[in-house]
Motif scaffolding. Structure first.
Motif, PDB file in Angstrom:
ATOM      1  N   VAL A  78       0.867  -1.185   0.000  1.00  0.00           N
ATOM      2  CA  VAL A  78       0.000   0.000   0.000  1.00  0.00           C
ATOM      3  C   VAL A  78       0.897   1.227   0.000  1.00  0.00           C
ATOM      4  O   VAL A  78       1.804   1.330   0.827  1.00  0.00           O
ATOM      5  N   ASP A 108      -4.279   5.500   0.912  1.00  0.00           N
ATOM      6  CA  ASP A 108      -3.856   5.982   2.224  1.00  0.00           C
ATOM      7  C   ASP A 108      -4.163   4.886   3.242  1.00  0.00           C
ATOM      8  O   ASP A 108      -5.291   4.381   3.285  1.00  0.00           O
ATOM      9  N   LEU A 110      -4.763   5.198   6.117  1.00  0.00           N
ATOM     10  CA  LEU A 110      -5.777   5.679   7.054  1.00  0.00           C
ATOM     11  C   LEU A 110      -7.185   5.625   6.455  1.00  0.00           C
ATOM     12  O   LEU A 110      -8.153   5.956   7.123  1.00  0.00           O
ATOM     13  N   MET A 129       8.336   4.618   8.125  1.00  0.00           N
ATOM     14  CA  MET A 129       7.232   5.516   7.796  1.00  0.00           C
ATOM     15  C   MET A 129       6.358   5.839   9.003  1.00  0.00           C
ATOM     16  O   MET A 129       5.548   6.753   8.939  1.00  0.00           O
TER      17      MET A 129
HETATM   18  C1  LIG Z   1      10.323   7.440   4.099  1.00  0.00           C
HETATM   19  S1  LIG Z   1       9.348   6.675   2.901  1.00  0.00           S
HETATM   20  C2  LIG Z   1       9.731   4.950   3.181  1.00  0.00           C
HETATM   21  C3  LIG Z   1       9.349   4.072   2.027  1.00  0.00           C
HETATM   22  C4  LIG Z   1       9.676   2.593   2.235  1.00  0.00           C
HETATM   23  N1  LIG Z   1       8.900   2.030   3.324  1.00  0.00           N
HETATM   24  C5  LIG Z   1      11.138   2.436   2.494  1.00  0.00           C
HETATM   25  O1  LIG Z   1      11.518   2.139   3.629  1.00  0.00           O
HETATM   26  O2  LIG Z   1      11.923   2.629   1.555  1.00  0.00           O
HETATM   27  C6  LIG Z   1       7.693   6.780   3.547  1.00  0.00           C
HETATM   28  C7  LIG Z   1       6.654   6.258   2.559  1.00  0.00           C
HETATM   29  O3  LIG Z   1       5.384   6.182   3.201  1.00  0.00           O
HETATM   30  C8  LIG Z   1       4.408   6.658   2.302  1.00  0.00           C
HETATM   31  N2  LIG Z   1       3.270   7.109   3.118  1.00  0.00           N
HETATM   32  C9  LIG Z   1       3.249   8.178   3.958  1.00  0.00           C
HETATM   33  N3  LIG Z   1       2.058   8.289   4.545  1.00  0.00           N
HETATM   34  C10 LIG Z   1       1.289   7.279   4.070  1.00  0.00           C
HETATM   35  C11 LIG Z   1      -0.056   6.865   4.298  1.00  0.00           C
HETATM   36  N4  LIG Z   1      -0.840   7.549   5.128  1.00  0.00           N
HETATM   37  N5  LIG Z   1      -0.519   5.779   3.648  1.00  0.00           N
HETATM   38  C12 LIG Z   1       0.288   5.090   2.793  1.00  0.00           C
HETATM   39  N6  LIG Z   1       1.571   5.444   2.531  1.00  0.00           N
HETATM   40  C13 LIG Z   1       2.069   6.514   3.162  1.00  0.00           C
HETATM   41  C14 LIG Z   1       5.121   7.765   1.540  1.00  0.00           C
HETATM   42  O4  LIG Z   1       4.472   8.090   0.323  1.00  0.00           O
HETATM   43  C15 LIG Z   1       6.508   7.178   1.349  1.00  0.00           C
HETATM   44  O5  LIG Z   1       6.614   6.413   0.176  1.00  0.00           O
END
Ligand SMILES: C[S@@+](CC[C@H](N)C(=O)[O-])C[C@H]1O[C@@H](n2cnc3c(N)ncnc32)[C@H](O)[C@@H]1O
Length: 291
Positions: A78, A108, A110, A129
């Motif tokens: 997701v 999202d 959420l 994240m």
């Molecule tokens: C710092 S990045 C880390 C990505 C991956 N997990 C990694 O470790 O390489 C944070 C990711 O979480 C996603 N993200 C942030 N809030 C989110 C949400 N509410 N629902 C789904 N994805 C979300 C962002 O778009 C981003 O791709």
């Protein structure tokens, strides 16, 4: 859509993937694989459902799918950002897993309709994240995405410590800058001891226990990154971190902007000279959701 911001994010996530590979705690990774194996036998050898939240470009997804060659997984990634999700989808579709099924959902975490849409998982994964979200709000949504007693693997969650080397000439100024940076993370998630933010690693463990879950393993997964010219991905990573500092601290009234500019100039120069080092403290967690 700001194309430049989007591409910078993709360059950063690519670089981060190699750094995470070395940072993730190997004992917790090994325990995760043992727990999945046990879960697979107890389930009568059925395919295990995995949901990864904020899965980015799918680096952890690929690592887990590769490691589970004898445990078939039904893996759902997701991701909120449409372009990041599309890149992950193209990448994962390009892998030909005979034993696994993989899908990417651009949504999202959420979104209250998500559990009905994707079902409940045997394992929920969230890497780097959870410090972006108010854990008081996010955790109940995450619990809804898991079967009772399911596993929860949350590696590389920021936990309150950032240090640059070599020492900055005015250590007080840098101390104030780092403190303001951490405060900006807390303001983003909500200033409350249970929100997480700059202490997300610890707060996550406490909140999981409070919800009736159990912590199985925890350990550090720090990033130690140097701007070694032989490691271009380290440079991409540090470039993003310095840009992120600039973005987080610009236009704030609680840190002098001329000090921010001086600091950024010096740290960028050190990066170009190959002398910049960064230590960020993260925690890995393996837990069980309440039964
Ligand atoms: C710092 S990045 C880390 C990505 C991956 N997990 C990694 O470790 O390489 C944070 C990711 O979480 C996603 N993200 C942030 N809030 C989110 C949400 N509410 N629902 C789904 N994805 C979300 C962002 O778009 C981003 O791709």
């Amino acid at each position: 859509v700001n194309e430049n911001v989007d591409s910078e994010m993709i360059v950063y996530l690519n670089a981060k993937e190699r750094i995470d590979l070395r940072a993730r705690n190997p004992q917790i990774w090994a325990r995760l694989l043992r727990e999945l194996k046990a879960c697979h036998s107890e389930s009568g050898q059925r395919k295990l459902k995995v949901t990864e939240l904020g899965g980015g470009l799918g680096g952890l997804a690929c690592a887990l799918l590769d490691a589970c060659d004898e445990i078939p997984l039904d893996y759902t990634l997701v991701e909120l950002d449409a372009r990041v999700a599309a890149t992950a989808q193209a990448r994962l579709e390009g892998q030909s897993y005979s034993q696994h099924t993989v899908s990417v959902v651009n949504d999202d975490l959420l979104n209250p309709g998500l559990p009905d849409q994707i079902g409940q998982a045997d394992l929920v994964v969230a890497q780097s994240m959870l410090d972006l979200l108010d854990l008081r709000v996010a955790l109940p949504h995450i619990v809804e995405l898991a079967k009772p007693g399911a596993l929860f693997y949350a590696p590389v969650t920021f936990n309150g410590f950032t240090e640059f080397r070599p020492p900055y000439a005015d250590s007080q100024v840098e101390y104030q800058l780092l403190t303001t940076y951490h405060r900006s993370m807390d303001e983003h998630t909500g200033i409350h001891p249970d929100a997480g933010g700059s202490r997300a690693g610890w707060v996550l463990q406490r909140n999981i226990r409070r919800q009736g879950g159990a912590v199985l393993e925890t350990g550090s997964s720090d990033w130690l990154v140097t701007s070694d010219p032989a490691e271009p991905t380290h440079r991409d990573f540090l470039t993003h971190i310095l840009n992120f500092f600039e973005h987080s601290l610009s236009n704030r009234t609680d840190f002098p902007q001329y000090q921010l500019n001086l600091w950024l100039d010096q740290r960028r120069q050190e990066m170009d000279n190959g002398h910049l080092m960064l230590h960020i403290h993260n925690l890995d967690l393996l837990a069980e959701f309440p039964s």
